[in-house]
Design a protein around this motif. Structure first.
Motif, mmCIF file in Angstrom:
data_model
loop_
_atom_site.group_PDB
_atom_site.id
_atom_site.type_symbol
_atom_site.label_atom_id
_atom_site.label_comp_id
_atom_site.label_asym_id
_atom_site.label_seq_id
_atom_site.Cartn_x
_atom_site.Cartn_y
_atom_site.Cartn_z
ATOM 1 N N LEU A 113 0.810 -1.206 0.000
ATOM 2 C CA LEU A 113 0.000 0.000 0.000
ATOM 3 C C LEU A 113 0.851 1.266 0.000
ATOM 4 N N ARG A 114 0.287 2.325 -0.616
ATOM 5 C CA ARG A 114 0.889 3.650 -0.518
ATOM 6 C C ARG A 114 0.258 4.464 0.612
ATOM 7 N N GLY A 115 -0.933 4.071 1.037
ATOM 8 C CA GLY A 115 -1.586 4.804 2.105
ATOM 9 C C GLY A 115 -2.616 3.951 2.816
ATOM 10 N N ILE A 116 -2.871 4.296 4.075
ATOM 11 C CA ILE A 116 -3.907 3.662 4.886
ATOM 12 C C ILE A 116 -4.717 4.763 5.562
ATOM 13 N N LEU A 117 -6.025 4.641 5.472
ATOM 14 C CA LEU A 117 -6.931 5.482 6.246
ATOM 15 C C LEU A 117 -7.623 4.607 7.279
ATOM 16 N N SER A 118 -7.488 4.992 8.535
ATOM 17 C CA SER A 118 -8.204 4.329 9.630
ATOM 18 C C SER A 118 -9.065 5.399 10.281
ATOM 19 N N TRP A 119 -10.304 5.520 9.792
ATOM 20 C CA TRP A 119 -11.197 6.622 10.154
ATOM 21 C C TRP A 119 -12.183 6.125 11.196
ATOM 22 N N TYR A 120 -11.855 6.335 12.466
ATOM 23 C CA TYR A 120 -12.686 5.884 13.588
ATOM 24 C C TYR A 120 -12.826 4.359 13.618
ATOM 25 N N SER A 121 -11.778 3.654 13.240
ATOM 26 C CA SER A 121 -11.830 2.192 13.283
ATOM 27 C C SER A 121 -10.990 1.612 14.412
ATOM 28 N N VAL A 122 -9.846 2.210 14.755
ATOM 29 C CA VAL A 122 -9.085 1.684 15.895
ATOM 30 C C VAL A 122 -9.756 2.009 17.223
ATOM 31 N N ILE A 123 -10.815 2.822 17.199
ATOM 32 C CA ILE A 123 -11.470 3.194 18.460
ATOM 33 C C ILE A 123 -12.057 1.991 19.190
ATOM 34 N N HIS A 124 -12.352 0.909 18.484
ATOM 35 C CA HIS A 124 -12.943 -0.271 19.116
ATOM 36 C C HIS A 124 -11.902 -1.277 19.596
ATOM 37 N N THR A 125 -10.634 -0.968 19.412
ATOM 38 C CA THR A 125 -9.562 -1.878 19.809
ATOM 39 C C THR A 125 -9.165 -1.619 21.255
ATOM 40 N N PRO A 126 -9.236 -2.635 22.131
ATOM 41 C CA PRO A 126 -8.770 -2.428 23.502
ATOM 42 C C PRO A 126 -7.328 -1.927 23.494
ATOM 43 N N PRO A 127 -6.985 -0.982 24.349
ATOM 44 C CA PRO A 127 -5.654 -0.377 24.308
ATOM 45 C C PRO A 127 -4.506 -1.378 24.304
ATOM 46 N N ARG A 128 -4.607 -2.451 25.072
ATOM 47 C CA ARG A 128 -3.516 -3.419 25.132
ATOM 48 C C ARG A 128 -3.326 -4.158 23.808
ATOM 49 N N GLU A 129 -4.361 -4.160 22.949
ATOM 50 C CA GLU A 129 -4.289 -4.862 21.670
ATOM 51 C C GLU A 129 -3.839 -3.957 20.528
ATOM 52 N N LEU A 130 -3.665 -2.664 20.779
ATOM 53 C CA LEU A 130 -3.405 -1.739 19.680
ATOM 54 C C LEU A 130 -2.024 -1.884 19.032
ATOM 55 N N PRO A 131 -0.925 -2.121 19.772
ATOM 56 C CA PRO A 131 0.379 -2.191 19.110
ATOM 57 C C PRO A 131 0.469 -3.158 17.928
ATOM 58 N N PRO A 132 -0.139 -4.362 18.004
ATOM 59 C CA PRO A 132 -0.066 -5.235 16.820
ATOM 60 C C PRO A 132 -0.756 -4.655 15.587
ATOM 61 N N TYR A 133 -1.754 -3.799 15.785
ATOM 62 C CA TYR A 133 -2.398 -3.158 14.643
ATOM 63 C C TYR A 133 -1.420 -2.223 13.941
ATOM 64 N N PHE A 134 -0.706 -1.419 14.716
ATOM 65 C CA PHE A 134 0.278 -0.528 14.107
ATOM 66 C C PHE A 134 1.383 -1.319 13.411
ATOM 67 N N ALA A 135 1.776 -2.451 13.988
ATOM 68 C CA ALA A 135 2.776 -3.298 13.337
ATOM 69 C C ALA A 135 2.266 -3.819 11.992
ATOM 70 N N GLU A 136 0.982 -4.182 11.946
ATOM 71 C CA GLU A 136 0.401 -4.661 10.689
ATOM 72 C C GLU A 136 0.274 -3.520 9.675
ATOM 73 N N PHE A 137 -0.113 -2.330 10.136
ATOM 74 C CA PHE A 137 -0.162 -1.184 9.229
ATOM 75 C C PHE A 137 1.212 -0.937 8.620
ATOM 76 N N ARG A 138 2.242 -0.986 9.443
ATOM 77 C CA ARG A 138 3.597 -0.742 8.936
ATOM 78 C C ARG A 138 4.010 -1.829 7.944
ATOM 79 N N ARG A 139 3.618 -3.068 8.221
ATOM 80 C CA ARG A 139 4.002 -4.174 7.325
ATOM 81 C C ARG A 139 3.470 -3.958 5.918
ATOM 82 N N VAL A 140 2.212 -3.552 5.791
ATOM 83 C CA VAL A 140 1.595 -3.486 4.469
ATOM 84 C C VAL A 140 1.833 -2.149 3.764
ATOM 85 N N LEU A 141 2.357 -1.154 4.477
ATOM 86 C CA LEU A 141 2.679 0.129 3.855
ATOM 87 C C LEU A 141 4.068 0.088 3.233
ATOM 88 N N ALA A 142 4.195 0.667 2.052
ATOM 89 C CA ALA A 142 5.505 0.841 1.438
ATOM 90 C C ALA A 142 6.310 1.856 2.244
#
Length: 212
Positions: A113-142
């Motif tokens: 990907l060249r870009g990711i929009l997360s528009w009010y979607s991480v709001i439902h992620t419990p705080p302790r679970e959030l770091p793996p989401y950022f790791a996945e965003f970084r993985r798929v972004l160029a």
């Protein structure tokens, strides 16, 4: 964290149950939100400047923001946990690509990907679970790709759970959300806070980030 994590299942079911109402309520919401359009336009311009490539809206709901990104010249597609939301998005925007999927385990290649929009979607992620989401965003972004987050801001307080109408959700202090993104390898480009409008309960935050 797995696809069957209870909060993921509960969030998908909750949005399935309100999808038709949600689509009706928010279909034209960007028309009255100039600052939100400005944030999306800045994101789109940065992505276009960096070169052509796909952009994913993660947690796309009924697809109206994905369609807006396409109108800004991006090769945008949407992914959402809720099958009913994806049905509505495909019906409303038949020329665009929409898929059922989870933000934490994307069926995308590294650096696709060249870009990711997360528009009010991480709001439902419990705080302790959030770091793996950022790791996945970084993985798929160029490298150099951009990430734009939209969220409810907690006005300086710690992360705060609140009674979202669809599913349990969390308000984040803007610095508190920027920190795990930075730890995952994102550099901050810009931030915005806007005060709640009539009918809104909370201050709204935007973080524009770049994959280091």
């Amino acid at each position: 964290m797995t696809e069957s994590a209870p909060y993921l299942t509960a969030t998908a079911q909750a949005y399935d149950s309100v999808a038709d109402l949600y689509a009706d309520l928010f279909r034209d919401s960007l028309d009255r939100l100039p600052l939100d359009r400005a944030a999306l336009a800045a994101f789109a311009e940065l992505v276009r400047t960096d070169g052509a490539g796909p952009v994913a809206e993660l947690g796309c709901g009924p697809g109206y923001v994905t369609a807006h990104l396409r109108s800004l010249g991006l090769d945008a597609f949407g992914i959402d946990l809720s099958p009913r939301m994806i049905e509505l998005a495909r019906a409303a925007h038949p020329g665009l690509r929409f898929e059922v999927g989870s933000m934490h385990a994307l069926d995308l290649a590294d650096g696709e990907l060249r870009g990711i929009l997360s528009w009010y979607s991480v709001i439902h992620t419990p705080p302790r679970e959030l770091p793996p989401y950022f790791a996945e965003f970084r993985r798929v972004l160029a490298p150099g790709g951009h990430l734009l987050l939209g969220f409810f801001e907690s006005e300086g307080d710690p992360v705060t759970e609140f009674d979202h109408k669809a599913a349990p959700a969390y308000r984040w202090p803007i610095d508190g959300l920027a920190e795990p993104a930075r730890e995952a390898g994102f550099a901050e480009v810009a931030r915005m806070l806007r005060e709640p409008l009539d009918g809104e309960r909370f201050r709204q935050g935007r973080l524009l980030l770049r994959r280091s």
